[in-house]
Design a protein around this motif. Structure first.
Motif, PDB file in Angstrom:
ATOM      1  N   VAL A 164       0.849  -1.189   0.000  1.00 12.95           N
ATOM      2  CA  VAL A 164       0.000   0.000   0.000  1.00 12.95           C
ATOM      3  C   VAL A 164       0.887   1.242   0.000  1.00 12.95           C
ATOM      4  CG1 VAL A 164      -1.853   1.232   1.181  1.00 12.95           C
ATOM      5  CG2 VAL A 164      -1.716  -1.255   1.359  1.00 12.95           C
ATOM      6  N   ALA A 165       0.572   2.182  -0.871  1.00 13.43           N
ATOM      7  CA  ALA A 165       1.275   3.464  -0.889  1.00 13.43           C
ATOM      8  C   ALA A 165       0.515   4.452  -0.026  1.00 13.43           C
ATOM      9  CB  ALA A 165       1.391   3.998  -2.313  1.00 13.43           C
ATOM     10  N   GLY A 166       1.261   5.292   0.705  1.00 16.40           N
ATOM     11  CA  GLY A 166       0.626   6.280   1.552  1.00 16.40           C
ATOM     12  C   GLY A 166       1.411   7.575   1.583  1.00 16.40           C
ATOM     13  N   TYR A 167       0.685   8.673   1.679  1.00 14.22           N
ATOM     14  CA  TYR A 167       1.291  10.014   1.748  1.00 14.22           C
ATOM     15  C   TYR A 167       1.625  10.304   3.207  1.00 14.22           C
ATOM     16  CZ  TYR A 167       1.624  15.132   1.339  1.00 14.22           C
ATOM     17  OH  TYR A 167       2.032  16.441   1.392  1.00 14.22           O
ATOM     18  N   VAL A 168       2.909  10.551   3.461  1.00 10.63           N
ATOM     19  CA  VAL A 168       3.369  10.823   4.824  1.00 10.63           C
ATOM     20  C   VAL A 168       3.757  12.290   4.918  1.00 10.63           C
ATOM     21  CG1 VAL A 168       4.959  10.169   6.672  1.00 10.63           C
ATOM     22  CG2 VAL A 168       4.231   8.458   4.991  1.00 10.63           C
ATOM     23  N   ALA A 169       2.913  13.097   5.527  1.00  9.46           N
ATOM     24  CA  ALA A 169       3.217  14.516   5.703  1.00  9.46           C
ATOM     25  C   ALA A 169       4.415  14.662   6.638  1.00  9.46           C
ATOM     26  CB  ALA A 169       2.007  15.237   6.284  1.00  9.46           C
ATOM     27  N   GLY A 170       5.361  15.517   6.235  1.00  9.25           N
ATOM     28  CA  GLY A 170       6.553  15.725   7.054  1.00  9.25           C
ATOM     29  C   GLY A 170       7.515  14.562   7.044  1.00  9.25           C
ATOM     30  N   GLY A 171       7.365  13.661   6.082  1.00  4.64           N
ATOM     31  CA  GLY A 171       8.199  12.467   6.034  1.00  4.64           C
ATOM     32  C   GLY A 171       9.676  12.722   5.815  1.00  4.64           C
ATOM     33  N   ARG A 172      10.012  13.919   5.304  1.00  5.32           N
ATOM     34  CA  ARG A 172      11.428  14.241   5.086  1.00  5.32           C
ATOM     35  C   ARG A 172      12.026  14.982   6.279  1.00  5.32           C
ATOM     36  NH1 ARG A 172      11.694  16.868  -0.837  1.00  5.32           N
ATOM     37  NH2 ARG A 172      13.934  16.526  -0.512  1.00  5.32           N
ATOM     38  N   GLY A 173      11.243  15.177   7.301  1.00  9.47           N
ATOM     39  CA  GLY A 173      11.714  15.889   8.485  1.00  9.47           C
ATOM     40  C   GLY A 173      12.532  15.016   9.419  1.00  9.47           C
ATOM     41  N   ARG A 174      13.144  15.640  10.387  1.00 10.59           N
ATOM     42  CA  ARG A 174      14.051  14.956  11.306  1.00 10.59           C
ATOM     43  C   ARG A 174      13.363  13.839  12.088  1.00 10.59           C
ATOM     44  NH1 ARG A 174      16.552  18.625  15.867  1.00 10.59           N
ATOM     45  NH2 ARG A 174      16.706  19.980  14.024  1.00 10.59           N
ATOM     46  N   ASP A 175      12.115  14.050  12.458  1.00 13.57           N
ATOM     47  CA  ASP A 175      11.424  13.074  13.292  1.00 13.57           C
ATOM     48  C   ASP A 175      11.024  11.818  12.525  1.00 13.57           C
ATOM     49  OD1 ASP A 175      11.654  14.748  15.468  1.00 13.57           O
ATOM     50  OD2 ASP A 175       9.659  15.636  15.204  1.00 13.57           O
ATOM     51  N   LEU A 176      10.624  11.977  11.274  1.00 11.73           N
ATOM     52  CA  LEU A 176      10.089  10.840  10.534  1.00 11.73           C
ATOM     53  C   LEU A 176      11.106  10.140   9.638  1.00 11.73           C
ATOM     54  CD1 LEU A 176       6.487  12.054   9.607  1.00 11.73           C
ATOM     55  CD2 LEU A 176       7.139  10.230  11.177  1.00 11.73           C
ATOM     56  N   ARG A 177      12.199  10.807   9.313  1.00  9.38           N
ATOM     57  CA  ARG A 177      13.204  10.134   8.473  1.00  9.38           C
ATOM     58  C   ARG A 177      13.650   8.799   9.057  1.00  9.38           C
ATOM     59  NH1 ARG A 177      15.660  15.182   7.441  1.00  9.38           N
ATOM     60  NH2 ARG A 177      17.308  14.705   8.945  1.00  9.38           N
ATOM     61  N   PRO A 178      13.933   8.715  10.371  1.00 10.84           N
ATOM     62  CA  PRO A 178      14.352   7.416  10.914  1.00 10.84           C
ATOM     63  C   PRO A 178      13.243   6.361  10.886  1.00 10.84           C
ATOM     64  CG  PRO A 178      14.975   9.224  12.377  1.00 10.84           C
ATOM     65  CD  PRO A 178      14.044   9.792  11.364  1.00 10.84           C
ATOM     66  N   VAL A 179      11.998   6.799  10.842  1.00 12.74           N
ATOM     67  CA  VAL A 179      10.878   5.861  10.798  1.00 12.74           C
ATOM     68  C   VAL A 179      10.751   5.232   9.417  1.00 12.74           C
ATOM     69  CG1 VAL A 179       8.368   5.648  11.090  1.00 12.74           C
ATOM     70  CG2 VAL A 179       9.687   7.164  12.585  1.00 12.74           C
ATOM     71  N   LEU A 180      11.172   5.960   8.386  1.00 12.20           N
ATOM     72  CA  LEU A 180      10.968   5.537   6.999  1.00 12.20           C
ATOM     73  C   LEU A 180      12.152   4.776   6.415  1.00 12.20           C
ATOM     74  CD1 LEU A 180       9.149   8.773   5.928  1.00 12.20           C
ATOM     75  CD2 LEU A 180       8.186   6.475   5.775  1.00 12.20           C
ATOM     76  N   ILE A 181      13.035   4.279   7.272  1.00 12.76           N
ATOM     77  CA  ILE A 181      14.149   3.458   6.803  1.00 12.76           C
ATOM     78  C   ILE A 181      13.599   2.154   6.233  1.00 12.76           C
ATOM     79  CG2 ILE A 181      16.142   2.099   7.562  1.00 12.76           C
ATOM     80  CD1 ILE A 181      16.644   4.277   9.669  1.00 12.76           C
ATOM     81  N   PRO A 182      14.031   1.752   5.030  1.00 15.41           N
ATOM     82  CA  PRO A 182      13.562   0.473   4.476  1.00 15.41           C
ATOM     83  C   PRO A 182      13.863  -0.680   5.428  1.00 15.41           C
ATOM     84  CG  PRO A 182      14.643   1.750   2.774  1.00 15.41           C
ATOM     85  CD  PRO A 182      14.880   2.484   4.063  1.00 15.41           C
ATOM     86  N   GLY A 183      12.870  -1.550   5.579  1.00 14.60           N
ATOM     87  CA  GLY A 183      13.003  -2.690   6.474  1.00 14.60           C
ATOM     88  C   GLY A 183      12.406  -2.456   7.844  1.00 14.60           C
ATOM     89  N   ASN A 184      12.164  -1.202   8.205  1.00 14.62           N
ATOM     90  CA  ASN A 184      11.558  -0.918   9.506  1.00 14.62           C
ATOM     91  C   ASN A 184      10.167  -1.548   9.601  1.00 14.62           C
ATOM     92  OD1 ASN A 184      13.700   0.576  10.414  1.00 14.62           O
ATOM     93  ND2 ASN A 184      12.643   2.533  10.461  1.00 14.62           N
ATOM     94  N   LEU A 185       9.849  -2.027  10.795  1.00 16.14           N
ATOM     95  CA  LEU A 185       8.491  -2.469  11.090  1.00 16.14           C
ATOM     96  C   LEU A 185       7.766  -1.321  11.767  1.00 16.14           C
ATOM     97  CD1 LEU A 185       6.482  -4.862  11.093  1.00 16.14           C
ATOM     98  CD2 LEU A 185       7.325  -5.417  13.388  1.00 16.14           C
ATOM     99  N   VAL A 186       6.598  -0.975  11.239  1.00 17.74           N
ATOM    100  CA  VAL A 186       5.840   0.155  11.764  1.00 17.74           C
ATOM    101  C   VAL A 186       4.396  -0.269  12.001  1.00 17.74           C
ATOM    102  CG1 VAL A 186       7.283   1.877  10.595  1.00 17.74           C
ATOM    103  CG2 VAL A 186       5.227   1.004   9.447  1.00 17.74           C
ATOM    104  N   GLU A 187       3.714   0.501  12.817  1.00 11.37           N
ATOM    105  CA  GLU A 187       2.261   0.421  12.914  1.00 11.37           C
ATOM    106  C   GLU A 187       1.725   1.533  12.023  1.00 11.37           C
ATOM    107  OE1 GLU A 187      -1.344  -1.216  14.166  1.00 11.37           O
ATOM    108  OE2 GLU A 187       0.685  -1.947  14.577  1.00 11.37           O
ATOM    109  N   ALA A 188       0.996   1.152  10.985  1.00 14.68           N
ATOM    110  CA  ALA A 188       0.551   2.112   9.973  1.00 14.68           C
ATOM    111  C   ALA A 188      -0.946   2.330  10.060  1.00 14.68           C
ATOM    112  CB  ALA A 188       0.915   1.609   8.577  1.00 14.68           C
ATOM    113  N   GLU A 189      -1.338   3.586   9.946  1.00 17.31           N
ATOM    114  CA  GLU A 189      -2.750   3.938   9.814  1.00 17.31           C
ATOM    115  C   GLU A 189      -2.901   4.723   8.517  1.00 17.31           C
ATOM    116  OE1 GLU A 189      -6.491   5.848  12.318  1.00 17.31           O
ATOM    117  OE2 GLU A 189      -4.436   6.242  12.963  1.00 17.31           O
ATOM    118  N   LEU A 190      -3.728   4.216   7.630  1.00 15.37           N
ATOM    119  CA  LEU A 190      -3.933   4.832   6.317  1.00 15.37           C
ATOM    120  C   LEU A 190      -5.396   5.175   6.157  1.00 15.37           C
ATOM    121  CD1 LEU A 190      -1.882   2.009   5.562  1.00 15.37           C
ATOM    122  CD2 LEU A 190      -1.309   3.808   3.935  1.00 15.37           C
ATOM    123  N   ARG A 191      -5.654   6.420   5.755  1.00 15.06           N
ATOM    124  CA  ARG A 191      -7.016   6.895   5.581  1.00 15.06           C
ATOM    125  C   ARG A 191      -7.159   7.600   4.227  1.00 15.06           C
ATOM    126  NH1 ARG A 191     -10.363   7.410  10.131  1.00 15.06           N
ATOM    127  NH2 ARG A 191      -9.384   6.884  12.129  1.00 15.06           N
TER     128      ARG A 191
END
Length: 202
Positions: A32-59
């Motif tokens: 699933v593709a999702g738009y992540v607002a602020g995804g290039r910011g300091r807080d979210l860059r480490p979350v978006l590392i390939p291979g990371n396991l996340v809890e995702a909410e898509l709306r």
């Protein structure tokens, strides 16, 4: 559309000045593709590392729209980014997954196999312990997409024989599920192959 599920980050690309579009593999909803607002910011860059396991909410208001995604980090692969073999393996398997799978088609077996493989890559004592599982994942992906059959086992337990199978399987991947991809995803596999060849005894 409203999805909340564990997911593996497989890819992300910039969108506008601060956002990214992330491609996430879930068990029940597939890729699933999702738009992540602020995804290039300091807080979210480490979350978006390939291979990371996340809890995702898509709306999204409809199934045809790109959903907005909120991601919570569950397990990071960041500590392995500085390890040449592990980082190359993670980059390759996530790029393969993001590039080969059609969106929003469930592949629960692939989700389970990918999460197990990523754990093995990060936690196994050496690459010898996860190279065959990596090849098994590639074969499973091709089989789920309608290509291929059981993995060709090496003729012996020698490292050179395993790399021979690695090369043959690479040709099948390039010929079938990745044949029409504009981005040269196979370059990530070539880098992994180069690093695996440097293991003693290869």
């Amino acid at each position: 559309m409203h999805v909340r599920a564990p997911a593996v980050v497989c890819a992300s690309r910039p969108n506008g000045e601060t956002a990214v579009v992330a491609r996430l593999l879930t068990a029940d909803h597939g890729l699933v593709a999702g738009y992540v607002a602020g995804g290039r910011g300091r807080d979210l860059r480490p979350v978006l590392i390939p291979g990371n396991l996340v809890e995702a909410e898509l709306r999204a208001r409809s199934d045809n729209q790109l959903p907005f995604a909120r991601l919570e980090l569950v397990q990071s692969r960041g500590p392995w980014l500085g390890e040449p073999l592990q980082s190359a393996a993670i980059v390759w398997v996530t790029a393969l997954t993001a590039s080969a799978l059609p969106e929003r088609q469930p592949f629960p077996a692939l989700y389970e196999a990918l999460t197990a493989l990523l754990d093995a890559v990060c936690l196994a004592p050496s690459a010898r312990d996860w190279t065959l599982p990596l090849l098994s994942y590639e074969v499973l992906l091709m089989r789920e997409l309608g290509y291929g059959g059981p993995i060709e086992r090496p003729q012996s337990e020698g490292w050179a024989d395993l790399l021979t199978v690695f090369d043959r399987l690479g040709r099948d991947l390039a010929r079938f599920p990745l044949a029409h991809r504009r981005v040269d995803v196979m370059a990530a596999r070539a880098m992994l192959r180069e690093r695996l060849a440097k293991i003693d005894g290869a």
